[in-house]
Scaffold this motif. Structure first.
Motif, PDB file in Angstrom:
ATOM      1  N   ASP A   6       4.727  -4.917   1.529  1.00 27.23           N
ATOM      2  CA  ASP A   6       4.306  -4.907   2.932  1.00 27.23           C
ATOM      3  C   ASP A   6       4.147  -6.326   3.446  1.00 27.23           C
ATOM      4  O   ASP A   6       4.410  -6.628   4.607  1.00 27.23           O
ATOM      5  N   SER A  40       0.843  -1.193   0.000  1.00 25.41           N
ATOM      6  CA  SER A  40       0.000   0.000   0.000  1.00 25.41           C
ATOM      7  C   SER A  40       0.874   1.236   0.000  1.00 25.41           C
ATOM      8  O   SER A  40       1.956   1.250   0.591  1.00 25.41           O
ATOM      9  N   PHE A  41       0.403   2.263  -0.688  1.00 24.98           N
ATOM     10  CA  PHE A  41       1.008   3.588  -0.585  1.00 24.98           C
ATOM     11  C   PHE A  41       0.066   4.422   0.249  1.00 24.98           C
ATOM     12  O   PHE A  41      -1.057   4.678  -0.168  1.00 24.98           O
ATOM     13  N   SER A  42       0.496   4.831   1.414  1.00 27.01           N
ATOM     14  CA  SER A  42      -0.351   5.428   2.453  1.00 27.01           C
ATOM     15  C   SER A  42      -1.635   4.605   2.586  1.00 27.01           C
ATOM     16  O   SER A  42      -1.579   3.458   2.972  1.00 27.01           O
ATOM     17  N   ARG A  43      -2.821   5.139   2.222  1.00 26.16           N
ATOM     18  CA  ARG A  43      -4.019   4.321   2.451  1.00 26.16           C
ATOM     19  C   ARG A  43      -4.458   3.566   1.203  1.00 26.16           C
ATOM     20  O   ARG A  43      -5.398   2.798   1.230  1.00 26.16           O
ATOM     21  N   LYS A  44      -3.755   3.816   0.109  1.00 21.82           N
ATOM     22  CA  LYS A  44      -4.190   3.177  -1.140  1.00 21.82           C
ATOM     23  C   LYS A  44      -3.511   1.824  -1.340  1.00 21.82           C
ATOM     24  O   LYS A  44      -2.281   1.725  -1.370  1.00 21.82           O
ATOM     25  N   LYS A  45      -4.338   0.798  -1.450  1.00 19.45           N
ATOM     26  CA  LYS A  45      -3.819  -0.548  -1.676  1.00 19.45           C
ATOM     27  C   LYS A  45      -3.445  -0.683  -3.157  1.00 19.45           C
ATOM     28  O   LYS A  45      -4.288  -0.540  -4.028  1.00 19.45           O
TER      29      LYS A  45
END
Lengths: 281, 121
Positions: free
Chosen positions: A58, A14-19
């Protein structure tokens, strides 16, 4: 078929909250050519970066066979990032030290009239791509990861690029994984077509199988009930309907002309359908 | 050699390669003992996956049209007698297709005989 040289299990990122990658599964065999297609921002380049080892996931793992160790994996990113201030000669010397390569083949660069003393900053996108390719091919890679760079090359350089990939496949059974969204020129090359949607693969088929699975119907007004329409196009009286998954018994059940379509159009339909699903969500 | 791959054809690429080479052999463009292009060269020329070309060459050898020589590529293996036989079979196959089409358009054998007579002039 041989053992996979690359296996991916349960890959998430994920990039911050975006999967971006969502429990993705994938494997690639020696000497195989697979192409990843999908709409912009769906995670294709991110996946390639994970496979190249320049981005850590992740969760999940990228397992490589010894022959696909980092020194034998060539990665060409869509940014074509190279050290801008170096001359080509210096870049080759650097690459030679890092990857312990024996010889650098400058024939492709030579055919474009590029000289060793030119600085990378001064190269065109096409020349950069060929330099990048020549560098990674000098590693005699068993795995090549090539992000969408073909679309920015002129037709002559594109041919050189594709021919060099074919050469590598015959010389050392290199496995090739490319990302392409417009691929009319290479549609006969991949043995596997993967379509990515929201961080995972929704299609993983041979081109032949895929051509059998999607057909186009052009008709006036709405489509008869009971046909699996994946995507439709057209504002006027006539509309194009992309039938997926298609099976031959649909032909018997409906008096419609189910047209065979070529791979680039199939990919376009998958991408268009992806946007439609995103809109509805 | 006149080899092209039709991207729109529903026929898989390797079968198109097989057909094109068979046609080349039957028409005399490739003769008994001639080398086939190397897998690498043909793949580059046609922008095909080398595995696809290899698959086609393997099938051609299995059908008795060529021989794989380890290390030095493939050569055509069709003795003239067999070639003539295959040419004849191909002509008959094409002719049968033509007849079926003609009949489905409502023509009789007589019409076709007339057509051939007219073509001879």
């Amino acid at each position: 078929m041989s053992q996979p040289i690359l296996e991916v299990h349960d890959l998430s990122l994920s990039f911050s909250r975006k999967k971006v990658l969502d429990r993705l599964e994938f494997s690639l065999r020696r000497g195989e050519w697979a192409v990843i297609a999908g709409r912009n921002g769906v995670g294709k380049s991110t996946l390639l970066r994970c496979l190249a080892g320049v981005l850590l996931p992740d969760a999940g793992a990228v397992a490589r066979s010894p022959e696909a160790c980092p020194a034998k994996t060539g990665f060409i990113s869509d940014r074509l990032s190279l050290f801008e201030d170096l001359t080509i000669g210096q870049a080759v010397a650097f690459h030679r030290r890092v990857f312990a390569i024996d010889d650098f083949d400058d024939r492709l660069l030579g055919r474009l009239g590029v000289k060793q003393k030119e600085r990378i900053r001064s190269l065109s996108a096409g020349e950069r791509a060929i330099l990048h390719l020549s560098l990674v091919l000098s590693q005699k890679p068993s795995l090549l990861l090539v992000d969408e760079v073909l679309h920015m090359l002129d037709p002559y350089i594109r041919d050189l690029f594709i021919e060099a990939l074919i050469e590598a496949m015959t010389a050392q059974e290199t496995a090739v994984l490319t990302v392409n969204h417009t691929f009319s020129e290479i549609e006969r090359l991949p043995e596997r077509v993967l379509v990515m949607e929201e961080g995972r693969f929704v299609v993983d088929e041979t081109p032949e199988a895929l051509r059998g699975m999607m057909k186009k119907v052009v008709c006036r007004g709405p489509l008869p009930n009971g046909l699996p329409c994946f995507f439709s196009k057209g504002e006027g009286e006539y509309k194009e309907y992309f039938i997926y998954p298609f099976s031959e018994d649909l032909r018997a059940a409906h008096a419609l002309d189910f047209q065979d379509i070529a791979l680039p159009e199939i990919i376009k339909a998958f991408i268009g359908g992806g946007y439609e699903q995103k809109r509805m969500a | 050699m006149n080899l092209t791959i039709d991207a729109k054809s529903p026929l898989p690429a390797y079968q198109q390669v097989i057909q094109a080479i068979k046609l080349e052999i039957l028409s005399g463009g490739l003769r008994d003992g001639d080398p086939l292009p190397s897998i690498r060269d043909l793949a580059k020329l046609l922008k095909l996956n080398p595995n696809t070309v290899a698959k086609a060459y393997y099938a051609l050898a299995a059908d008795g049209f060529s021989e794989n020589r380890s290390g030095s590529g493939s050569i055509v293996r069709v003795p003239p007698g067999r070639r003539d036989h295959l040419r004849q079979a191909m002509l008959e196959g094409e002719f049968r297709n033509f007849l079926e089409k003609a009949v489905s358009l409502g023509f009789s054998l007589e019409d076709i005989t007339q057509l051939i007579a007219r073509a001879k002039k």
